[in-house]
Design a protein around this motif. Sequence first.
Motif, PDB file in Angstrom:
ATOM      1  N   ARG A  88      -9.690  -2.329  -2.876  1.00 10.50           N
ATOM      2  CA  ARG A  88      -8.435  -3.051  -2.621  1.00 10.50           C
ATOM      3  C   ARG A  88      -8.805  -4.306  -1.818  1.00 10.50           C
ATOM      4  O   ARG A  88      -9.827  -4.322  -1.115  1.00 10.50           O
ATOM      5  CB  ARG A  88      -7.428  -2.191  -1.856  1.00 10.50           C
ATOM      6  N   THR A 140      -9.393  -6.714   1.051  1.00 10.92           N
ATOM      7  CA  THR A 140      -9.665  -6.381   2.448  1.00 10.92           C
ATOM      8  C   THR A 140      -9.784  -7.659   3.255  1.00 10.92           C
ATOM      9  O   THR A 140     -10.671  -8.474   3.007  1.00 10.92           O
ATOM     10  CB  THR A 140     -10.963  -5.549   2.560  1.00 10.92           C
ATOM     11  N   ASN A 176      -4.373  -2.417   9.844  1.00 10.02           N
ATOM     12  CA  ASN A 176      -2.950  -2.217   9.590  1.00 10.02           C
ATOM     13  C   ASN A 176      -2.529  -0.922  10.284  1.00 10.02           C
ATOM     14  O   ASN A 176      -2.809   0.173   9.795  1.00 10.02           O
ATOM     15  CB  ASN A 176      -2.675  -2.141   8.082  1.00 10.02           C
ATOM     16  N   LYS A 197       0.001   1.210   8.195  1.00 12.34           N
ATOM     17  CA  LYS A 197      -0.536   1.876   7.006  1.00 12.34           C
ATOM     18  C   LYS A 197      -2.042   2.078   7.177  1.00 12.34           C
ATOM     19  O   LYS A 197      -2.847   1.394   6.554  1.00 12.34           O
ATOM     20  CB  LYS A 197      -0.259   1.043   5.756  1.00 12.34           C
ATOM     21  N   GLU A 249      -4.026   4.117   6.035  1.00  8.65           N
ATOM     22  CA  GLU A 249      -4.743   4.448   4.796  1.00  8.65           C
ATOM     23  C   GLU A 249      -5.240   3.189   4.077  1.00  8.65           C
ATOM     24  O   GLU A 249      -6.130   3.266   3.226  1.00  8.65           O
ATOM     25  CB  GLU A 249      -3.853   5.290   3.861  1.00  8.65           C
ATOM     26  N   GLU A 250      -4.694   2.042   4.426  1.00  8.87           N
ATOM     27  CA  GLU A 250      -5.125   0.786   3.809  1.00  8.87           C
ATOM     28  C   GLU A 250      -6.298   0.146   4.552  1.00  8.87           C
ATOM     29  O   GLU A 250      -6.865  -0.838   4.081  1.00  8.87           O
ATOM     30  CB  GLU A 250      -3.948  -0.194   3.731  1.00  8.87           C
TER      31      GLU A 250
END
Length: 163
Positions: free
Chosen positions: A88, A90, A114, A117, A119-120
Amino acid sequence: MRFFYTFLIVVFSTHLSAQDKAMTFNEAKTMGNPVEKLDKLYKGALHTETIPGVFKTEAEQEQLIAAYTKLLQDFATYLKENKFKWERPTRCFNRIYINKSGAIDYFIYNFSVNKDKPEENISEAKAAEFKRLLNAFVKDYRFSVTANEQFAQCSPVTYRDSE
């Protein structure tokens, strides 16, 4: 006693040669090289009316930006060749310290975090692999623009997998 001194020299020189050039801002601070200290030793690359920099003319600044862009592209290619996957986009902030010959003395970075979130965020394993590959990349990399003095360049970057 002579053996002891020889041993110390070998251990000390091995430690120096193995020192990482790439590290997070916190790691740089812990190692005694916070950006505040490095910024006193390395002049900013870009010259503005209010901040004196190494590259003063428009042509010099265009060359610098092209060289910096090439560095980031070369690193992206290196990551791809070494099968590194971001998975994803970054976000990261880089501050790179370059000596007169174009060698990278320090590549300091921080990934965006983050808190809403988690998990991101980049995993510890992926961050460690990024650091390992970045250290291997900068070890022998030569910035394509040099100057009569050492300088620093920084920017936010969004890393992503190339197609």
